[in-house]
Design a protein around this motif. Structure first.
Motif, short mmCIF file in Angstrom:
data_model
loop_
_atom_site.label_atom_id
_atom_site.label_comp_id
_atom_site.label_asym_id
_atom_site.label_seq_id
_atom_site.Cartn_x
_atom_site.Cartn_y
_atom_site.Cartn_z
N ASN A 235 2.18 20.96 20.96
CA ASN A 235 2.47 22.40 19.57
C ASN A 235 3.09 21.63 18.40
N SER A 259 -1.24 24.27 16.76
CA SER A 259 -1.70 23.50 18.29
C SER A 259 -2.12 22.32 17.55
N PRO A 282 -0.52 28.66 17.48
CA PRO A 282 0.34 29.08 18.18
C PRO A 282 -0.08 28.47 20.02
N GLU A 284 -0.94 26.89 23.45
CA GLU A 284 -1.78 25.52 23.64
C GLU A 284 -2.98 25.26 24.20
#
Length: 588
Positions: A235, A259, A282, A284
């Protein structure tokens, strides 16, 4: 419509089920006062709807909730309690209702399970995820799994049909972009021979150093922390944490990547390829998506190996075809050259035969007139009655020139016989030292100055050889006259003999003249050769004497060699075997 309801999101389906239960409760309350049987039948509506929307779990929960609600409403309305459910035929009705609901839920689930079981074997890569407990959208996860399975199977088939590494890279980008829709993606392939790795394909954002064609060494690539694991998910915080040690992480962080998923493909310890997948969101990558990339990576590695083997095989085939074509051209050239050489050889042989025949005829035709000239010149030289001293001197010069010409004619005749294979020598035993004495005495008579220059060793010993005295006389005459000619008038010429370890005799003729270079010695005994030394060129000669001398000595089973030093002088050595009962012709 039913299919749309089944494939809808969890919240809409949950809302529909709850709304149906509330509607059934309202209808039940209103009908319970007038039409109890109708109110009982309506209990099946929310139960079967739950089974359709949520499968077996929906059937179980829906049945339980309906029965509890049914009894609870009965109690609230002042009717019988839960006993009403088990009175008379109601127990059978409840059992039938629950059974039918379970069957409906099973029928709703079974086609999906069959569809999953018919997928390719690669499904096993995705069946290890833990079962989601509680109210989770299992159908949506299964749909995602099926989508990734289909793309992975399609890539597997496409990649292994590719015969070029670049085609494998394109296939990776195409299938991964369909599955993950990344903001940035790059695929690099390593060159094991040059120990470098080069970006083959990119997609999306432009990251510095990660454009198509950019490359770096394998050691530099493996020093990046992101290659410590075969597959790593990061991340924004992870990228920032290693940005000082990782060029990729620093570049990705500066470009707004939040990510990333990096796959490093290895074959034992050798780097094969790398895949970078990035997003600006963001969130994952999920476990399903990581396993999908793992599967893509495994098959990409084997596809690259196959493609490299295919490319190497094609290059080898092209090389062999080129070599075959070159060999064919060379063979054609050899055939043509062989034919030309054969014709040239025949022409040269014919010319050589013609030359030999011409020289033989010319030598024969010139010898008779020369003999007459020498005879008359000799008579005139000694005619003191009719000729004065000056005239007799002219006659002597004529005789000397004629004799030199006769020697040249004899040399040419001998050369012709050697080349034609008709050169022979007489075979008779004789004392070779007497031949040397005869030669030196004759030279002293022809020129009184020679006597003071010739130093004949007193150690000459009797030595009998088998051969032709006249031919050996020709050899020693040539060697001694050359020694006198190529040294100054005041320098001596030494003649000596020794007995060798093999009981042969070695006759040496040594001068202190110009000397012979190593380059000239290599060609000294070839016909018509004259030294490249300017001083030697000023001395008269035909270049035949040493060739004929060597040939004559070898006809006697001996050898003629030379040792020389520029500015110091030369020594010519004739080595002859002793006389024996065996014929020299057999020895030769």
């Amino acid at each position: 419509m039913v299919r749309n309801l089944v494939e809808a999101e969890f919240l809409p389906r949950f809302g529909l089920a709850v709304g149906t239960y509330l509607l059934w409760a309202a209808i039940f309350v209103s009908l319970a006062q007038t039409e109890t049987a109708g109110a009982h039948v309506l209990t099946a509506v929310p139960v079967f709807l739950s089974a359709v929307l949520f499968g077996i779990r929906g059937a179980i929960v829906g049945s339980t909730l309906s029965l509890v609600t049914y009894a609870g409403l009965g109690v609230a309305m002042g009717t019988d309690t839960f006993d009403v459910l088990f009175r008379g035929g109601n127990l059978l009705n409840v059992s039938v209702l629950v059974s039918l609901a379970l069957i409906t839920g099973y029928v709703r689930r079974n086609p999906e399970q069959q569809a999953v079981s018919t997928e390719p074997k690669i499904e096993s890569d995705f069946n290890n995820d833990s079962e989601i407990e509680g109210w989770v959208d299992l159908h949506q996860i299964e749909q995602r799994r099926e989508q990734l399975l289909a793309i992975a199977a399609e890539f597997n088939s496409s990649a292994h049909k590719s015969s070029k590494v670049i085609d494998v890279s394109r296939s990776v980008v195409s299938h991964v972009s369909r599955a993950l829709n990344p903001d940035f993606m790059a695929v690099a392939v390593a060159d094991q021979e040059n120990r470098s790795i080069t970006i083959e394909q990119t997609l999306g954002l432009r990251l510095l150093g990660f454009s198509a064609g950019d490359g770096r060494s394998v050691s530099e690539a493996l020093s990046d922390p992101v290659t410590d694991l075969d597959l790593v998910v990061m991340n924004a915080d992870d990228l920032t944490a290693i940005s000082e040690r990782s060029y990729f992480a620093s570049t990705a962080a500066e470009s707004g990547i939040r990510s990333a998923l990096v796959s490093t493909l290895r074959d034992d310890e050798d780097l094969v390829a790398q895949i970078w997948i990035c997003a600006r969101t963001p969130a994952e990558y999920s476990e399903l998506e990581v396993e999908f990339i793992s599967h893509i990576s495994d098959h990409m590695k084997s596809a690259i190996v196959n493609a490299r083997n295919s490319e190497s095989l094609k290059q080898l085939q092209q090389y062999l075809v080129g070599q075959n074509e070159m060999l064919a051209q060379m063979q054609d050239g050899v055939d043509v050259t062989e034919g030309e050489l054969r014709v040239s050889h025949e022409q040269l042989t014919e010319l050589n035969d013609s030359k030999t025949q011409f020289m033989s005829e010319v030598a024969h035709e010139i010898k008779s007139p020369l003999a007459v000239m020498i005879g008359y010149a000799d008579l005139l030289r000694f005619d003191a009655v009719n000729l004065g001293p000056e005239q007799r001197e002219y006659a002597a010069s004529i005789e000397q020139s004629a004799r030199q010409l006769a020697v040249l004619i004899d040399d040419l005749s001998d050369l012709t016989n050697i080349e034609s294979g008709h050169f022979t020598t007489a075979k008779e035993p004789h004392n070779v030292v007497k031949v040397i004495d005869s030669v030196t005495e004759g030279l002293k008579v022809s020129d009184p100055n020679i006597e003071r220059r010739l130093l004949v060793s007193d150690a000459l010993f009797e030595f009998e050889v088998e051969g032709d005295p006249a031919r050996l006389s020709q050899v020693f005459t040539n060697l001694i006259t050359n020694a006198l000619k190529y040294s100054d008038d005041d320098q001596p010429v030494e003649i000596s003999t020794i007995r060798t370890d093999s009981e042969s005799i070695r006759i040496s003729v040594t001068d202190r003249g110009l000397g012979i270079s190593d380059e000239d010695i290599d060609r000294l005994f070839t016909p018509y050769f004259r030294s490249m030394n300017p001083e030697a060129k000023q001395r008269p000669g035909t270049g035949l004497g040493l060739f004929l001398s060597k040939s004559i000595v070898e006809q006697h089973g001996g050898s003629l060699t030379v040792s020389s030093e520029i500015g110091v002088g030369s020594t010519f050595m004739v080595e002859l075997p002793p006389y024996s009962s065996q014929s020299l012709a057999d020895v030769a």
